[in-house]
Design a protein around this motif. Sequence first.
Motif, PDB file in Angstrom:
ATOM      1  N   PRO A   1      16.817  -1.805  34.544  1.00  0.00           N
ATOM      2  CA  PRO A   1      16.597  -2.658  35.939  1.00  0.00           C
ATOM      3  C   PRO A   1      16.556  -1.538  36.489  1.00  0.00           C
ATOM      4  N   THR A   2      17.234   0.071  36.403  1.00  0.00           N
ATOM      5  CA  THR A   2      17.266   0.314  37.629  1.00  0.00           C
ATOM      6  C   THR A   2      16.033   0.898  37.651  1.00  0.00           C
ATOM      7  N   GLU A   3      14.569   2.081  36.771  1.00  0.00           N
ATOM      8  CA  GLU A   3      13.693   2.133  36.918  1.00  0.00           C
ATOM      9  C   GLU A   3      12.771   1.443  37.751  1.00  0.00           C
ATOM     10  N   LYS A   4      12.090   1.171  38.133  1.00  0.00           N
ATOM     11  CA  LYS A   4      10.961   0.434  38.417  1.00  0.00           C
ATOM     12  C   LYS A   4       9.709   0.888  37.974  1.00  0.00           C
ATOM     13  N   ILE A   5       9.959   2.552  38.002  1.00  0.00           N
ATOM     14  CA  ILE A   5       8.210   2.487  37.574  1.00  0.00           C
ATOM     15  C   ILE A   5       8.488   4.244  36.226  1.00  0.00           C
ATOM     16  N   ASP A   6       7.168   3.891  35.624  1.00  0.00           N
ATOM     17  CA  ASP A   6       7.618   4.930  34.602  1.00  0.00           C
ATOM     18  C   ASP A   6       7.502   6.054  34.982  1.00  0.00           C
ATOM     19  N   VAL A   7       8.726   7.130  33.901  1.00  0.00           N
ATOM     20  CA  VAL A   7       9.154   8.314  34.911  1.00  0.00           C
ATOM     21  C   VAL A   7       8.758   9.495  33.689  1.00  0.00           C
ATOM     22  N   ILE A   8       8.368  10.632  33.502  1.00  0.00           N
ATOM     23  CA  ILE A   8       8.365  11.781  32.258  1.00  0.00           C
ATOM     24  C   ILE A   8       8.902  12.685  32.425  1.00  0.00           C
ATOM     25  N   GLU A   9       9.602  13.711  32.674  1.00  0.00           N
ATOM     26  CA  GLU A   9      10.470  14.637  33.221  1.00  0.00           C
ATOM     27  C   GLU A   9      10.330  15.464  32.168  1.00  0.00           C
ATOM     28  N   VAL A  10       9.453  16.404  33.111  1.00  0.00           N
ATOM     29  CA  VAL A  10       8.738  18.083  31.852  1.00  0.00           C
ATOM     30  C   VAL A  10      10.105  19.414  32.281  1.00  0.00           C
ATOM     31  N   ASP A  11      10.186  20.234  31.938  1.00  0.00           N
ATOM     32  CA  ASP A  11      11.539  21.002  31.871  1.00  0.00           C
ATOM     33  C   ASP A  11      10.642  22.369  32.768  1.00  0.00           C
ATOM     34  N   ASN A  12       8.939  22.181  32.866  1.00  0.00           N
ATOM     35  CA  ASN A  12       9.009  23.289  33.907  1.00  0.00           C
ATOM     36  C   ASN A  12       7.391  23.103  34.878  1.00  0.00           C
ATOM     37  N   PHE A  13       7.241  23.521  35.688  1.00  0.00           N
ATOM     38  CA  PHE A  13       6.097  23.039  36.208  1.00  0.00           C
ATOM     39  C   PHE A  13       4.539  23.219  35.637  1.00  0.00           C
TER      40      PHE A  13
ATOM     41  N   LEU B   1       4.303  22.970  32.267  1.00  0.00           N
ATOM     42  CA  LEU B   1       4.402  21.766  30.791  1.00  0.00           C
ATOM     43  C   LEU B   1       3.979  20.324  31.821  1.00  0.00           C
ATOM     44  N   LEU B   2       4.063  20.631  33.391  1.00  0.00           N
ATOM     45  CA  LEU B   2       3.190  19.307  34.299  1.00  0.00           C
ATOM     46  C   LEU B   2       2.070  19.355  34.282  1.00  0.00           C
ATOM     47  N   GLY B   3       1.724  20.779  34.664  1.00  0.00           N
ATOM     48  CA  GLY B   3       0.199  20.807  34.320  1.00  0.00           C
ATOM     49  C   GLY B   3      -0.858  21.042  33.333  1.00  0.00           C
ATOM     50  N   LYS B   4      -0.084  20.859  31.494  1.00  0.00           N
ATOM     51  CA  LYS B   4      -0.010  21.238  30.528  1.00  0.00           C
ATOM     52  C   LYS B   4      -0.935  19.890  30.193  1.00  0.00           C
ATOM     53  N   LEU B   5       0.271  18.441  30.043  1.00  0.00           N
ATOM     54  CA  LEU B   5       0.748  17.266  30.440  1.00  0.00           C
ATOM     55  C   LEU B   5      -0.441  16.305  31.080  1.00  0.00           C
TER      56      LEU B   5
ATOM     57  N   THR C   1      -0.761  21.565  41.311  1.00  0.00           N
ATOM     58  CA  THR C   1      -0.627  21.027  40.634  1.00  0.00           C
ATOM     59  C   THR C   1      -2.046  21.034  39.457  1.00  0.00           C
ATOM     60  N   PRO C   2      -3.116  21.175  40.060  1.00  0.00           N
ATOM     61  CA  PRO C   2      -4.408  21.425  39.412  1.00  0.00           C
ATOM     62  C   PRO C   2      -4.742  22.588  38.913  1.00  0.00           C
ATOM     63  N   GLU C   3      -4.839  23.420  40.092  1.00  0.00           N
ATOM     64  CA  GLU C   3      -4.259  24.740  39.394  1.00  0.00           C
ATOM     65  C   GLU C   3      -3.923  25.115  37.495  1.00  0.00           C
ATOM     66  N   HIS C   4      -2.527  24.049  37.536  1.00  0.00           N
ATOM     67  CA  HIS C   4      -2.033  24.860  36.331  1.00  0.00           C
ATOM     68  C   HIS C   4      -3.433  23.806  35.149  1.00  0.00           C
ATOM     69  N   PHE C   5      -3.141  22.259  36.390  1.00  0.00           N
ATOM     70  CA  PHE C   5      -4.638  21.434  35.126  1.00  0.00           C
ATOM     71  C   PHE C   5      -5.577  22.652  34.634  1.00  0.00           C
TER      72      PHE C   5
ATOM     73  N   ARG D   1      -3.609  14.453  29.344  1.00  0.00           N
ATOM     74  CA  ARG D   1      -3.004  13.150  29.393  1.00  0.00           C
ATOM     75  C   ARG D   1      -4.111  12.470  29.981  1.00  0.00           C
ATOM     76  N   PHE D   2      -5.518  13.610  31.037  1.00  0.00           N
ATOM     77  CA  PHE D   2      -6.341  13.620  31.080  1.00  0.00           C
ATOM     78  C   PHE D   2      -7.658  13.278  30.290  1.00  0.00           C
ATOM     79  N   ILE D   3      -7.730  14.350  29.305  1.00  0.00           N
ATOM     80  CA  ILE D   3      -8.590  14.459  28.298  1.00  0.00           C
ATOM     81  C   ILE D   3      -8.250  12.805  27.556  1.00  0.00           C
ATOM     82  N   GLU D   4      -6.952  12.852  27.185  1.00  0.00           N
ATOM     83  CA  GLU D   4      -7.158  11.224  26.560  1.00  0.00           C
ATOM     84  C   GLU D   4      -8.079  10.161  27.222  1.00  0.00           C
TER      85      GLU D   4
END
Length: 74
Positions: free
Chosen positions: A25-37, A39-43, A67-71, A47-50
């Motif tokens: 019950p600690t986290e109230k929202i979904d969280v995905i951690e990534v190793d670097n910036f 990778l966040l753009g790639k993910l 972030t959109p630059e990496h996107f 996800r957008f294409i999906e």
Amino acid sequence: MVYDGTSSVEGVELAKIGRKLRYSPTEKIDVIEVDNFPLLGKLSALRFIEWVLKNPGGVISLPTGKTPEHFIKW
């Protein structure tokens, strides 16, 4: 219109890092951690294409900044 928000992209990333999407019950929202910036753009891009493939005719709004630059790159 009802959109399909399910994601196999997120499931693959969570399996790779060995974590759950949410630790209740600690986290109230979904969280995905990534190793670097980049990778966040790639993910985000994958996800957008999906989402677009599952929701043809859907409406989106894209942000501006680093972030959109990496996107766009990926």
